[in-house]
Design a protein around this motif. Sequence first.
Motif, mmCIF file in Angstrom:
data_model
loop_
_atom_site.group_PDB
_atom_site.id
_atom_site.type_symbol
_atom_site.label_atom_id
_atom_site.label_comp_id
_atom_site.label_asym_id
_atom_site.label_seq_id
_atom_site.Cartn_x
_atom_site.Cartn_y
_atom_site.Cartn_z
ATOM 1 N N VAL A 67 -32.762 -7.946 -1.470
ATOM 2 C CA VAL A 67 -32.280 -8.291 -0.012
ATOM 3 C C VAL A 67 -33.790 -8.242 0.424
ATOM 4 O O VAL A 67 -34.412 -7.039 0.419
ATOM 5 N N PHE A 68 -34.246 -9.313 1.104
ATOM 6 C CA PHE A 68 -35.592 -9.317 1.444
ATOM 7 C C PHE A 68 -35.568 -9.831 3.203
ATOM 8 O O PHE A 68 -35.135 -10.909 3.107
ATOM 9 N N VAL A 93 -21.180 -19.419 -11.109
ATOM 10 C CA VAL A 93 -22.373 -18.596 -10.881
ATOM 11 C C VAL A 93 -21.876 -17.298 -10.188
ATOM 12 O O VAL A 93 -21.024 -17.280 -9.098
ATOM 13 N N ALA A 94 -22.311 -16.176 -10.465
ATOM 14 C CA ALA A 94 -22.139 -14.818 -9.714
ATOM 15 C C ALA A 94 -23.417 -14.339 -9.029
ATOM 16 O O ALA A 94 -24.409 -14.791 -9.394
ATOM 17 N N ILE A 95 -23.069 -13.495 -7.922
ATOM 18 C CA ILE A 95 -24.209 -13.142 -7.338
ATOM 19 C C ILE A 95 -24.223 -11.693 -7.168
ATOM 20 O O ILE A 95 -23.171 -10.924 -7.113
ATOM 21 N N LEU A 96 -25.517 -11.272 -7.691
ATOM 22 C CA LEU A 96 -25.780 -9.571 -7.697
ATOM 23 C C LEU A 96 -27.060 -9.591 -6.635
ATOM 24 O O LEU A 96 -28.179 -10.020 -6.756
ATOM 25 N N PRO A 102 -26.690 0.169 2.783
ATOM 26 C CA PRO A 102 -25.502 -0.787 2.945
ATOM 27 C C PRO A 102 -25.571 -1.688 3.946
ATOM 28 O O PRO A 102 -24.563 -2.680 3.860
ATOM 29 N N GLU A 103 -26.141 -1.415 4.991
ATOM 30 C CA GLU A 103 -26.329 -2.570 6.224
ATOM 31 C C GLU A 103 -26.846 -3.805 5.642
ATOM 32 O O GLU A 103 -26.419 -4.947 6.306
ATOM 33 N N HIS A 104 -27.526 -4.001 4.320
ATOM 34 C CA HIS A 104 -27.892 -5.229 3.878
ATOM 35 C C HIS A 104 -27.155 -5.935 3.024
ATOM 36 O O HIS A 104 -27.681 -6.927 2.492
ATOM 37 N N ALA A 105 -25.792 -5.397 2.814
ATOM 38 C CA ALA A 105 -24.800 -5.729 1.920
ATOM 39 C C ALA A 105 -24.563 -7.312 1.779
ATOM 40 O O ALA A 105 -24.706 -8.085 0.885
ATOM 41 N N LEU A 106 -24.464 -7.912 2.972
ATOM 42 C CA LEU A 106 -24.105 -9.374 3.085
ATOM 43 C C LEU A 106 -25.082 -10.379 3.447
ATOM 44 O O LEU A 106 -25.181 -11.509 3.246
ATOM 45 N N GLY A 107 -26.453 -9.714 3.586
ATOM 46 C CA GLY A 107 -27.665 -10.621 4.044
ATOM 47 C C GLY A 107 -27.746 -11.738 2.959
ATOM 48 O O GLY A 107 -27.831 -12.706 3.260
ATOM 49 N N ALA A 108 -28.444 -11.220 1.792
ATOM 50 C CA ALA A 108 -28.941 -12.352 0.769
ATOM 51 C C ALA A 108 -27.771 -12.944 0.389
ATOM 52 O O ALA A 108 -27.645 -14.160 0.212
ATOM 53 N N GLU A 109 -26.494 -12.230 0.077
ATOM 54 C CA GLU A 109 -25.479 -12.849 -0.679
ATOM 55 C C GLU A 109 -25.013 -13.891 0.344
ATOM 56 O O GLU A 109 -24.507 -15.066 -0.232
ATOM 57 N N ARG A 110 -24.730 -13.933 1.521
ATOM 58 C CA ARG A 110 -24.132 -14.839 2.505
ATOM 59 C C ARG A 110 -25.180 -16.149 2.383
ATOM 60 O O ARG A 110 -24.548 -17.168 2.383
ATOM 61 N N ARG A 131 -26.673 -0.473 -4.240
ATOM 62 C CA ARG A 131 -27.852 0.187 -3.331
ATOM 63 C C ARG A 131 -29.006 0.717 -4.440
ATOM 64 O O ARG A 131 -28.524 1.131 -5.588
ATOM 65 N N ASP A 132 -30.185 0.333 -4.020
ATOM 66 C CA ASP A 132 -31.203 0.577 -5.353
ATOM 67 C C ASP A 132 -31.332 2.170 -5.717
ATOM 68 O O ASP A 132 -31.468 2.037 -6.899
ATOM 69 N N ARG A 133 -30.702 3.095 -5.050
ATOM 70 C CA ARG A 133 -30.803 4.406 -5.395
ATOM 71 C C ARG A 133 -29.943 4.768 -6.694
ATOM 72 O O ARG A 133 -30.138 5.280 -7.446
#
Length: 194
Positions: A67-68, A93-96, A102-110, A131-133
């Motif tokens: 997510v950028f 197509v699946a999206i990862l 966690p606030e970024h969860a829907l950004g790139a996916e949407r 989450r990257d951690r």
Amino acid sequence: MRTLLTVYGSPTPPGKLARALDVAEAHAAGRPGWRAVRLSPLTPTAWPEDAAEQVAAASGVLVASPVFRASFPATLKQLLDQLPVEAFGSRPVAILTVAAAPEHALGAERHLRDVLAWFGALTAPHPLFLRDRLLAGPELDAEVRADLGALVDQVVSLAVLPEGIRLGPAPLAARRAPRVDRPPHPDPRKEPTT
């Protein structure tokens, strides 16, 4: 042999996102009749010349993106911009997505869902956000591995459709409007001639 194409949509050298793809690819390769192939950028601004052919030849695709700035990076956008409309047509197509919070969860996916809909992709209903951690330790958690396996299983399940079947109407981007020869609109500034 069916192919799961994983798309490494990050401009940075392989890191946490690549680690997640390693697990997903191993899961796909462990399924009978399946193999996994990774498509990665050559540089932050260039993809392999045969990228479109790789997408078109895949039985299913897993698009992985960090997510950028609440979306996906320009590197991935560049790949999507160079693909013909037919590249993802009716292809599962699946999206990862991976991000720090966690606030970024829907950004790139949407945003990816919107772009994949434009292509007419058969987007898997359940994306995966990590989450990257969770990808930083020496061993990946069993739940993370299970989630990555389930993400791959969606694509594999959707890919059992017979080859050549197109679901639904062509996406709007692929429709060619019939050419209609019409007289030019009259210029409202000119007086009509009788």
